[in-house]
Design an enzyme around this catalytic site. Structure first.
Site, PDB file in Angstrom:
ATOM      1  N   ASP A  50       9.571  -8.936  25.343  1.00  0.00           N
ATOM      2  CA  ASP A  50       8.336  -8.653  24.601  1.00  0.00           C
ATOM      3  C   ASP A  50       8.036  -7.152  24.605  1.00  0.00           C
ATOM      4  O   ASP A  50       7.220  -6.672  23.825  1.00  0.00           O
ATOM      5  CB  ASP A  50       7.146  -9.402  25.221  1.00  0.00           C
ATOM      6  CG  ASP A  50       7.067 -10.856  24.735  1.00  0.00           C
ATOM      7  OD1 ASP A  50       7.881 -11.255  23.892  1.00  0.00           O
ATOM      8  OD2 ASP A  50       6.169 -11.589  25.208  1.00  0.00           O
TER       9      ASP A  50
ATOM     10  N   ASP B 205      10.471 -20.794  21.183  1.00  0.00           N
ATOM     11  CA  ASP B 205       9.888 -20.105  22.335  1.00  0.00           C
ATOM     12  C   ASP B 205       9.678 -21.062  23.512  1.00  0.00           C
ATOM     13  O   ASP B 205       9.707 -22.294  23.340  1.00  0.00           O
ATOM     14  CB  ASP B 205       8.549 -19.473  21.920  1.00  0.00           C
ATOM     15  CG  ASP B 205       8.263 -18.176  22.662  1.00  0.00           C
ATOM     16  OD1 ASP B 205       8.821 -17.957  23.754  1.00  0.00           O
ATOM     17  OD2 ASP B 205       7.451 -17.364  22.143  1.00  0.00           O
TER      18      ASP B 205
END
Ligand code: GLA
Length: 737
Positions: A550, A480
């Site tokens: 997301d 990430d």
């Protein structure tokens, strides 16, 4: 564009330099004709040609559908239009330096210590071999050299271009702007530009604007690719092009740092696309003998509309970009705990989720954020890549063993480029972050960026992750990257060299990925950046799949995924089934709707399985099993966007056809029924018109028998895919008999 349209790129007959023709038999690959100083690349259904004009400049000649091997092109130097538009500025150069009179976007701009700031590149030599061309260029007066590299992919006709700038002068040269390529399109006045923009939880929005005079700039100044714009473009012709027909020129940069693509139309009506390193805040000092290599800018052409353009991109990514391109592996069905637990992970809870995930056919279990350091919120812990012993008193081994005993691979979330000020790493090495001395260190998500351009920081990151993977039996990392750059300083080096950070950081990041892959050949990596914030052909060359967004609401995902697939392959697009109502917008959808939305890419599950009912588990197991029957077609087949989910559309539909055309998978969605509106049949594409195909519901019981018709029927007469209600979805599979 028809073949005779090449007349559009030839100029008034002045200064004809030469004509050339290639042997009729040797039609594919790269050619250089030393007699005429002309170059030609042929691949797929595309020809790309350029040559040296009478001024010694490298000039674009043609880019479009394939020409015959015997066709002759002319390198015509355009005359000055007037004192205001000299030939030097209106020639469609392959790699224009900012020098002489040049008023549009240059590929190269630089400065010498004596104050001179111009560069005029002329041809020195050329070489073609296989599918590649190298052209050596030099400044007219100084030993400043540029090597231009070209490759063409024989299957898709996608051309890759980059440049290496070499300072052979006796003094340093500051490079202020270095692009990978300038692409010239045939003259036309109806071009439309398509590009992708977004923001967190709303990535991959397709934009569309007419290319009129003036420039359109898409870029990132963030230090990374960014979700606000993606380094991809497509240009079509408004009157001619549709989803499945007409000309499209498209391209994408293989770079994960700050980038810029500018598209401009000059006063002559010529359209040029220039892209590479973002010149904003860029200054790369080349000492004598040093070189700067640009990223590769890939571009292609399709005469089958936006759909054809994206199918070429998908094929190229699968076969030429992805690390597994030589032997593609189907993406395992993944479970990720983030939406279920957020930071509250622990051994018992993860084991319980793993047991439930295994029941529904999941193949890879991934523990997300929260397992390391003092990581209980996003305020602390980043940088400390040791297991949190409160949550995992016996380390990760018991959980990993459990996951393996359930028949699944084990994966772990990491964010190695970052540090929280509240971490042992930052307390020990406050100098390791990107910063301007004496200025605030701006936090985003309570974190700072490690300066990967520094070799000690690069070595630390590589070692930390290498240790993690070496000491634990880990098959997969979700990597990430949750902020963008600020105060981009590198105080340890000469201030004049500090802006090199924009290049050095990314090269070291790529180096870390490459080294990890070398040391752990079976390790797979998912590229994530707070969603789809760092997706480009550069990082895709080193990672196996990407996190799309997301935003996991299945209806929002229809348009997010639609935008994504314009540039990038469904095989790498991670789509999760999560809980309903969605955390994003409180929308309620059925489990089947959520699955059918997520099955259009690489399937994952991110729901809180502890809240699931028996019915949910049974439904999920049924859909996971169904996905396994079609995933090869979804991940490695051809995508047709039959009905695009624009904001106004009531329905959306995608179709995936296997390369051998034996299986096709249709996903159809209805937003809402209104007033008994009739729904037209959906016309399939890509089938063999002569063959018979039998249809069944995607999750039908084995042996279920449905209607059989020819490919011609399904494509021309169409399939009845009626739905009634709100947020309805259907999945149909067409199998050749
Ligand atoms: C980012 C990712 C999410 C999740 C969180 C964890 O937002 O996009 O999927 O991993 O970080 O902090």
């Amino acid at each position: 564009m028809a073949i005779n349209d090449i007349s559009r790129i030839s100029r008034p007959m002045l200064g004809v330099l030469a004509v050339f023709a290639f042997p009729a038999l040797a039609h594919a690959g790269a050619r250089f004709d030393p007699a005429t100083h002309q170059f030609r690349l042929d691949g797929g259904a595309v020809t790309y040609a350029f040559g040296v004009n009478s001024a010694g400049a490298l000039q674009s000649l043609y880019w479009g559908p394939q020409l015959a091997a015997t066709d002759r092109l002319e390198a015509v130097t355009p005359p000055d239009l007037s004192g205001m538009d000299p030939s030097s500025s209106i020639t469609p150069q392959e790699y224009p330096g900012w020098g002489r009179g040049f008023y549009t976007e240059p590929a190269l701009k630089l400065a010498y210590p004596n104050g001179a700031r111009d560069v005029v590149l002329t041809f020195v030599s050329g070489h073609a071999e296989g599918d590649s061309i190298t052209v050596e260029m030099a400044d007219i007066a100084r030993p400043l050299h540029v090597s231009l590299r070209y490759t063409i992919d024989p299957a898709t006709g996608i051309v890759g271009r980059s440049a290496i700038i070499r300072n052979d002068t006796a003094a340093p040269v500051r490079i202020d702007q270095a692009s990978s390529a300038a692409w010239s399109l045939p003259q036309s006045d109806d071009y439309h530009l398509h590009y992708l923009t977004g923001r967190w939880a709303a990535e991959w929005t397709l934009q569309d604007r007419a290319i009129t005079q003036g420039a359109t700039v898409i870029e990132s100044r963030r230090g990374s690719t960014g979700m606000q714009a993606n380094p991809w473009f497509a240009i079509d012709r408004a009157g001619l092009t549709s989803e499945e027909n007409g000309p499209v020129w498209f391209g994408a940069l293989a770079w994960s740092g700050s980038w810029r693509i500018s598209v401009d139309r000059n006063p002559m009506g010529d359209v040029r696309v220039v892209g590479g390193f973002n010149p904003f805040d860029f200054a790369y000092r080349l000492k004598p003998g040093e070189t700067l290599e640009t990223p590769v800018f890939y571009a292609g052409y399709s005469d089958q509309g936006m759909g054809g353009a994206s199918r070429l991109m998908h094929h190229f990514e699968r076969t030429k970009i992805l690390p597994q391109s030589s032997a593609p592996k189907l993406r395992p069905i993944l479970y990720n705990s983030w939406e279920a637990t957020e930071f509250a992970v622990n051994e018992k809870g993860q084991m319980a989720l793993a047991e439930k995930a295994a029941q529904i056919g999941v193949e890879r279990f991934v523990m997300d954020d929260g397992w390391f350091g003092a990581r209980n919120t996003d305020h602390a812990g980043l940088g400390d890549w040791t297991v949190n012993r409160t949550k995992f008193p016996n380390g990760l081994k018991p959980l990993i063993d459990k996951v393996h005993s359930l028949g699944m691979e084990f994966g772990l979330w990491v964010e190695p480029e970052m540090v929280n000020p509240d971490s042992d790493l930052y307390r020990a090495h406050p100098d390791w972050v990107i910063n301007f001395p004496g200025r605030p260190r701006s936090e985003q998500r309570n974190q700072l960026m490690l300066n990967l351009a520094r070799s000690d920081v690069r070595d630390f990151v590589l070692k930390a992750i290498d240790d993690l993977v070496s000491k634990n039996d880990i098959q997969f990392l979700k990597w990430d990257y949750n902020r963008n750059w600020s105060e981009p300083g590198w105080p340890e080096v000469d201030p004049q060299d500090q802006p090199r950070i924009y290049v050095a950081y990314i090269r070291n990041l790529y180096g870390i990925f490459a080294e990890l892959r070398k040391r752990h050949p079976k390790l797979e990596i998912e590229d994530c950046s707070g969603g789809g914030g760092r997706v480009d052909l550069g990082i895709m060359g080193l990672t196996d799949q990407v996190w799309t967004s997301d935003n996991t609401d299945p209806f929002d995902r229809l348009s997010i995924q639609d935008g994504f697939t314009h540039a990038y392959a469904p095989a790498v697009m991670m789509d999760w089934v999560t809980d309903s109502p969605s955390w994003v917008n409180k929308r309620t959808t059925t489990l089947d709707y959520r699955f059918l939305s997520a099955m259009q890419g690489s399937l994952g599950i991110g729901a809180d399985l502890n809240k699931w009912t028996e019915t949910d588990f049974a439904g999920a197991a049924r859909m996971v099993a169904a996905y396994k029957q079609v995933r090869q077609t979804v991940q490695q087949g051809d995508l047709y966007r039959l009905i695009r989910p624009t904001d106004a559309s009531e329905r959306a539909a995608t179709l995936y056809v296997s390369p051998d055309r034996r299986q096709a998978v249709l996903f159809a969605f209805l937003h809402s029924s209104t007033k008994y509106d009739p729904q037209s049949r959906i016309h399939l594409a890509g089938l063999d018109p002569e063959k018979q195909y039998r249809v069944h519901a995607i999750d039908a019981a084995p042996g279920a028998v449905g209607e059989t018709q020819s490919g011609a029927y399904w494509m021309r007469y169409g399939a009845d895919v009626s739905m009634t209600g709100d947020f309805q979805a259907r999945g149909l599979v067409f199998e050749e008999l």
